[in-house]
Design a protein around this motif. Sequence first.
Motif, PDB file in Angstrom:
ATOM      1  N   UNK A  58       8.351   4.107  -0.697  1.00 46.29           N
ATOM      2  CA  UNK A  58       8.576   5.025   0.563  1.00 46.29           C
ATOM      3  C   UNK A  58       8.180   4.250   1.818  1.00 46.29           C
ATOM      4  N   UNK A  59       8.884   3.915   2.847  1.00 49.60           N
ATOM      5  CA  UNK A  59       8.338   3.112   4.088  1.00 49.60           C
ATOM      6  C   UNK A  59       8.817   4.102   5.112  1.00 49.60           C
ATOM      7  N   UNK A  60       8.238   3.590   6.359  1.00 53.66           N
ATOM      8  CA  UNK A  60       8.608   4.418   7.482  1.00 53.66           C
ATOM      9  C   UNK A  60      10.392   4.440   7.774  1.00 53.66           C
ATOM     10  N   UNK A  61      10.438   5.464   8.529  1.00 50.31           N
ATOM     11  CA  UNK A  61      11.873   5.833   8.841  1.00 50.31           C
ATOM     12  C   UNK A  61      12.720   4.487   9.530  1.00 50.31           C
ATOM     13  N   UNK A  62      12.036   3.806  10.367  1.00 44.84           N
ATOM     14  CA  UNK A  62      12.597   2.831  11.249  1.00 44.84           C
ATOM     15  C   UNK A  62      13.092   1.703  10.325  1.00 44.84           C
ATOM     16  N   UNK A  63      12.273   1.531   9.052  1.00 43.45           N
ATOM     17  CA  UNK A  63      12.636   0.435   8.460  1.00 43.45           C
ATOM     18  C   UNK A  63      13.384   0.711   6.844  1.00 43.45           C
ATOM     19  N   UNK A  64      13.552   2.253   6.847  1.00 41.27           N
ATOM     20  CA  UNK A  64      13.979   2.900   5.517  1.00 41.27           C
ATOM     21  C   UNK A  64      15.071   1.982   4.914  1.00 41.27           C
ATOM     22  N   UNK A  65      15.992   1.489   5.732  1.00 39.06           N
ATOM     23  CA  UNK A  65      17.354   0.703   5.086  1.00 39.06           C
ATOM     24  C   UNK A  65      16.761  -0.392   4.113  1.00 39.06           C
ATOM     25  N   UNK A  66      15.435  -0.808   4.326  1.00 39.58           N
ATOM     26  CA  UNK A  66      15.100  -1.953   3.590  1.00 39.58           C
ATOM     27  C   UNK A  66      14.467  -1.518   2.106  1.00 39.58           C
ATOM     28  N   UNK A  67      14.351  -0.314   1.927  1.00 40.67           N
ATOM     29  CA  UNK A  67      13.946  -0.017   0.658  1.00 40.67           C
ATOM     30  C   UNK A  67      14.844   0.512  -0.061  1.00 40.67           C
ATOM     31  N   UNK A  68      15.166  -0.249  -1.235  1.00 40.43           N
ATOM     32  CA  UNK A  68      16.247  -0.007  -2.160  1.00 40.43           C
ATOM     33  C   UNK A  68      15.647   0.123  -3.510  1.00 40.43           C
ATOM     34  N   UNK A  69      16.229   0.745  -4.426  1.00 39.70           N
ATOM     35  CA  UNK A  69      15.863   0.932  -5.830  1.00 39.70           C
ATOM     36  C   UNK A  69      15.851  -0.489  -6.481  1.00 39.70           C
ATOM     37  N   UNK A  70      15.008  -1.042  -7.277  1.00 39.90           N
ATOM     38  CA  UNK A  70      15.067  -2.088  -8.277  1.00 39.90           C
ATOM     39  C   UNK A  70      15.186  -1.689  -9.569  1.00 39.90           C
ATOM     40  N   UNK A  71      15.770  -2.192 -10.492  1.00 39.43           N
ATOM     41  CA  UNK A  71      15.697  -1.842 -11.762  1.00 39.43           C
ATOM     42  C   UNK A  71      15.184  -2.996 -12.714  1.00 39.43           C
ATOM     43  N   UNK A  72      14.237  -2.188 -13.623  1.00 40.37           N
ATOM     44  CA  UNK A  72      13.375  -3.177 -14.498  1.00 40.37           C
ATOM     45  C   UNK A  72      14.168  -2.961 -15.797  1.00 40.37           C
TER      46      UNK A  72
ATOM     47  N   UNK B 266       0.695  -1.137   0.140  1.00 38.71           N
ATOM     48  CA  UNK B 266      -0.132  -0.045  -0.032  1.00 38.71           C
ATOM     49  C   UNK B 266       0.672   1.280   0.043  1.00 38.71           C
ATOM     50  N   UNK B 267       2.211   1.121   0.178  1.00 42.92           N
ATOM     51  CA  UNK B 267       3.010   2.163   0.118  1.00 42.92           C
ATOM     52  C   UNK B 267       2.943   2.958  -1.363  1.00 42.92           C
ATOM     53  N   UNK B 268       3.777   4.020  -1.255  1.00 43.37           N
ATOM     54  CA  UNK B 268       3.907   4.890  -2.562  1.00 43.37           C
ATOM     55  C   UNK B 268       5.246   4.555  -3.216  1.00 43.37           C
ATOM     56  N   UNK B 269       5.008   4.483  -4.320  1.00 40.47           N
ATOM     57  CA  UNK B 269       6.207   4.160  -5.209  1.00 40.47           C
ATOM     58  C   UNK B 269       6.711   5.366  -5.991  1.00 40.47           C
ATOM     59  N   UNK B 270       8.090   5.323  -6.292  1.00 45.06           N
ATOM     60  CA  UNK B 270       8.591   6.351  -7.163  1.00 45.06           C
ATOM     61  C   UNK B 270       9.230   5.658  -8.263  1.00 45.06           C
ATOM     62  N   UNK B 271       9.255   6.045  -9.670  1.00 39.05           N
ATOM     63  CA  UNK B 271       9.782   5.430 -10.581  1.00 39.05           C
ATOM     64  C   UNK B 271      10.509   6.588 -11.280  1.00 39.05           C
ATOM     65  N   UNK B 272      11.917   6.118 -12.052  1.00 39.69           N
ATOM     66  CA  UNK B 272      12.528   7.099 -12.553  1.00 39.69           C
ATOM     67  C   UNK B 272      13.499   6.265 -13.925  1.00 39.69           C
TER      68      UNK B 272
END
Length: 251
Positions: free
Chosen positions: A212-226, A193-199
């Motif tokens: 985008x995820x909460x600050x406490x787990x922000x390290x888990x969110x890393x960009x993935x290339x398609x 349900x989180x918001x995605x950014x694409x570029x």
Amino acid sequence: MRRTYVLAAVSIVLIVAWTASAAPLALARATSISSHIAAFPRITAPRDEVSARINAALAPLDLAALRVAAECLGEARRAGAAGGDWGRTVVVTMKGPRLLSFLVTDSYFCGGAHPDVEAWPLVFDLSTGQPVDWTRFLPRALLGKATTDIDPDTAGRISLASPGLHTLYMAGYGAQARVVDPECRDVMADSDAAVASIWPDAANGGLMVDFDVPHVVAACAVPVVIPVAHLKALGASPDLTAALTAARASR
């Protein structure tokens, strides 16, 4: 015979036009508008209305950064926090053809419990000079009933909420993220349900997706290339896949 000459001439014109449009944009060298705050690179010697429109859209962002930085430092002083700070970096991830993309990273400490970092893309369609409309490039099957959040304070920063994007993200997450903490995959799997950014990213030769995820787990969110091949299989616009291929080749 005349028709043959005419067709040949038209073909040459089209090839020359495509070559010109595929050439990378000329951007000004990176500068700073204040200590630790990068300016958005401008298109040098804008030749048309599109370039002028993009430069005009970028100018207020530099002023907004100064305003937000001043507000942040003011909050830090009022909170009695030492070492309040606000900084910005801007990286050009693609400078044509068809798309101009910036990845912005804002880092700040305004006197709260901890410093924070926020990365967000700003992508322009070079055919219009407007913020990109991803429905023109990505298939409806992927976007589904995506909700789009356009932030006017950032000249058209676009964020998407789409289950299809989340599924695509998770498919590449394990292979590309190389996150050490096994709990991170569970965290990101629950972020549908989180918001995605694409570029678009010329260096990686594909479309980047991040959540985008909460600050406490922000390290888990890393960009993935398609990758381009995957985008083609998904039914992405040939304009997008051809632009990404040309952008990577130009590097």
